[in-house]
Design a protein around this motif. Structure first.
Motif, PDB file in Angstrom:
ATOM      1  N   ARG A 318       8.636  12.322  -7.141  1.00 18.71           N
ATOM      2  CA  ARG A 318       8.530  10.988  -6.558  1.00 18.71           C
ATOM      3  C   ARG A 318       8.237  11.083  -5.066  1.00 18.71           C
ATOM      4  O   ARG A 318       7.435  10.308  -4.525  1.00 18.71           O
ATOM      5  CB  ARG A 318       9.829  10.225  -6.811  1.00 18.71           C
ATOM      6  CG  ARG A 318       9.783   8.767  -6.415  1.00 18.71           C
ATOM      7  CD  ARG A 318      11.069   8.075  -6.826  1.00 18.71           C
ATOM      8  NE  ARG A 318      11.234   8.114  -8.277  1.00 18.71           N
ATOM      9  CZ  ARG A 318      12.357   7.783  -8.909  1.00 18.71           C
ATOM     10  NH1 ARG A 318      13.414   7.419  -8.210  1.00 18.71           N
ATOM     11  NH2 ARG A 318      12.429   7.821 -10.221  1.00 18.71           N
ATOM     12  N   ALA A 319       8.899  12.031  -4.395  1.00 18.01           N
ATOM     13  CA  ALA A 319       8.652  12.199  -2.958  1.00 18.01           C
ATOM     14  C   ALA A 319       7.237  12.696  -2.699  1.00 18.01           C
ATOM     15  O   ALA A 319       6.579  12.272  -1.743  1.00 18.01           O
ATOM     16  CB  ALA A 319       9.668  13.175  -2.376  1.00 18.01           C
ATOM     17  N   THR A 322       4.823   9.811  -3.131  1.00 21.48           N
ATOM     18  CA  THR A 322       4.933   8.852  -2.038  1.00 21.48           C
ATOM     19  C   THR A 322       4.191   9.339  -0.799  1.00 21.48           C
ATOM     20  O   THR A 322       3.558   8.573  -0.080  1.00 21.48           O
ATOM     21  CB  THR A 322       6.406   8.629  -1.675  1.00 21.48           C
ATOM     22  OG1 THR A 322       7.119   8.223  -2.840  1.00 21.48           O
ATOM     23  CG2 THR A 322       6.558   7.561  -0.604  1.00 21.48           C
ATOM     24  N   GLY A 323       4.224  10.667  -0.587  1.00 23.79           N
ATOM     25  CA  GLY A 323       3.582  11.215   0.608  1.00 23.79           C
ATOM     26  C   GLY A 323       2.128  11.559   0.429  1.00 23.79           C
ATOM     27  O   GLY A 323       1.473  12.021   1.355  1.00 23.79           O
ATOM     28  N   GLU A 329      -3.130   9.515  -5.074  1.00 21.51           N
ATOM     29  CA  GLU A 329      -2.192   8.594  -5.729  1.00 21.51           C
ATOM     30  C   GLU A 329      -2.875   7.841  -6.853  1.00 21.51           C
ATOM     31  O   GLU A 329      -2.291   7.617  -7.900  1.00 21.51           O
ATOM     32  CB  GLU A 329      -1.643   7.624  -4.675  1.00 21.51           C
ATOM     33  CG  GLU A 329      -0.555   6.716  -5.226  1.00 21.51           C
ATOM     34  CD  GLU A 329       0.088   5.898  -4.125  1.00 21.51           C
ATOM     35  OE1 GLU A 329       0.819   4.953  -4.462  1.00 21.51           O
ATOM     36  OE2 GLU A 329      -0.156   6.194  -2.936  1.00 21.51           O
ATOM     37  N   VAL A 341       6.583   4.924  -8.344  1.00 23.51           N
ATOM     38  CA  VAL A 341       7.405   5.050  -7.154  1.00 23.51           C
ATOM     39  C   VAL A 341       8.523   4.019  -7.150  1.00 23.51           C
ATOM     40  O   VAL A 341       9.613   4.267  -6.684  1.00 23.51           O
ATOM     41  CB  VAL A 341       6.523   4.893  -5.898  1.00 23.51           C
ATOM     42  CG1 VAL A 341       7.365   4.981  -4.642  1.00 23.51           C
ATOM     43  CG2 VAL A 341       5.452   5.952  -5.896  1.00 23.51           C
ATOM     44  N   GLU A 342       8.251   2.825  -7.686  1.00 27.31           N
ATOM     45  CA  GLU A 342       9.249   1.768  -7.614  1.00 27.31           C
ATOM     46  C   GLU A 342      10.360   1.906  -8.629  1.00 27.31           C
ATOM     47  O   GLU A 342      11.289   1.122  -8.646  1.00 27.31           O
ATOM     48  CB  GLU A 342       8.569   0.401  -7.806  1.00 27.31           C
ATOM     49  CG  GLU A 342       8.098   0.126  -9.244  1.00 27.31           C
ATOM     50  CD  GLU A 342       6.737   0.687  -9.524  1.00 27.31           C
ATOM     51  OE1 GLU A 342       6.178   0.417 -10.597  1.00 27.31           O
ATOM     52  OE2 GLU A 342       6.218   1.406  -8.657  1.00 27.31           O
TER      53      GLU A 342
END
Length: 365
Positions: A318-319, A322-323, A329, A341-342
């Motif tokens: 997930r990290a 996000t990055g 993505e 991500v949510e």
């Protein structure tokens, strides 16, 4: 309510219960410590079955006031009686142990005070050993019940953490309910003990419903990388939340009816001990099954190495997502193995969690 329940089940709306488990644990521990402190500091208000004494029952009287009973006992003995109504035409008076002569004097005084013949006033002596036997058997039954339930839960769910979570919630309900009686000075009778044993079964039922959904959501935990064990358990709690509320309300309504109609309106004080302890215990069990049992099982389960590794893997993926940049993505979002991500405990799960409706074909007229 139907709309809220559907949103909770699909994840459109969610409460972060597991994520705030430290808060719920802190509140539960405070209540337990306060109850235990009350057990040490304050003397219990035991019923006549535990302390022993004389009991008088005045039948067929139209006088419901308790004043005549206090005056009648004061003429003979210095003990302060406990007076309660039994139905519409009876009054029960409990005193300390009286001699045969004082017992006859109190009987005559009560008959005169409540304007009934002496034959309508019965007297009995209750020894403390009877109540102590009931208490010992109740404690023995509670220990056997908890041991048997632990074995059954471990065999059914194949998880010792769920068994510990359920037993922890049961102990919380038992201690805090008894603590409420202790702090408020309510009379503890055999009916109170029976009520405590009754609410344990009710608490267990609601807890098993939640755990059954937790097992269903986590049975293939390692095959997906979108949600951690805690997040799946939080989803299960939200999915069963409306059912837990409905079950609790349905169970509490008859008890409230007994308290209001039976005790308050009709004056049947003998129903108070059983109905009051059931009301307090059932209310606490509904809360503990959501905020204590499941979060406690999650905290214990997260100590397992497999679950710990899976949680770290989900969080790292997930990290990383996000990055990442927008192109990466977009590519990852198309991959069926990618994460959203949510998707965190207590958050919206997105449109893909919503049930798809079948389009109906319109008939040409």
């Amino acid at each position: 309510m139907y709309s809220i329940g559907n949103d909770l089940y699909t994840g459109k709306r969610s409460f972060n219960i597991v994520g705030r488990r430290k808060l719920w644990f802190s509140v539960a521990i405070v209540f337990v410590l306060v109850s235990i402190s009350a057990f040490i500091i304050r003397e219990p208000n035991l019923g006549i079955e535990f302390r022993g004494g004389s009991q008088f029952t005045v039948s067929g009287t139209q006088i419901k006031d308790h004043g005549p009973a206090y005056d009648a006992v004061a003429e003979v003995s210095a003990s302060v009686p406990r007076v309660s109504n039994v139905g519409q035409e009876a009054v029960r008076v409990q005193t300390e142990e009286l001699s045969d002569q004082d017992t006859q004097a109190v009987r005559s005084a009560l008959a005169e005070a409540y304007q009934v013949p002496d034959s309508e006033v019965t007297s009995t002596f209750i020894g403390p050993s009877w109540g102590q036997d009931i208490l010992a058997q109740a404690l023995r039954a509670m220990v056997i019940f908890m041991v048997a339930i632990s074995v059954v839960l471990m065999a059914y769910f194949r998880s010792w953490t769920i068994a510990v979570g359920a037993i922890g919630a049961l102990l919380h309900d038992f201690i805090v309910t008894l603590g409420v009686y202790w702090i408020l000075g309510l009379e503890v009778t055999p009916a109170t003990i029976i009520g405590l044993l009754t609410i344990m079964g009710y608490s267990l039922y609601d807890t098993v419903v939640v755990f059954d959904k937790v097992r269903e959501n986590t049975v293939e935990l390692t095959s997906q990388h979108e949600r951690t064990y805690a997040e799946e358990a939080n989803l299960a709690i939200n999915q069963t939340l409306i059912r837990s509320i409905n079950t609790s309300v349905t169970g509490l309504l008859p008890v409230i009816a007994v308290l209001v109609i039976g005790v308050w309106i009709l004056g049947a004080d003998t129903l108070r001990d059983l109905s009051l302890v059931m009301f307090v215990g059932m209310l606490l069990s509904a809360i503990s099954s959501i905020f204590v049992a499941a979060p406690l099982a999650v905290s214990l389960a997260e100590r397992d190495e497999k679950i710990k590794e899976h949680t770290e893997e989900v969080l790292s993926r997930r990290a990383a997502l996000t990055g990442s940049d927008s192109d990466t993505e977009t590519t990852a979002a198309k991959d069926s193995d990618s994460i959203a991500v949510e998707l965190v405990a207590g958050s919206h799960q997105g449109q893909r969690a919503q049930p798809k409706r079948k389009k109906k074909k319109r008939k040409n007229r």
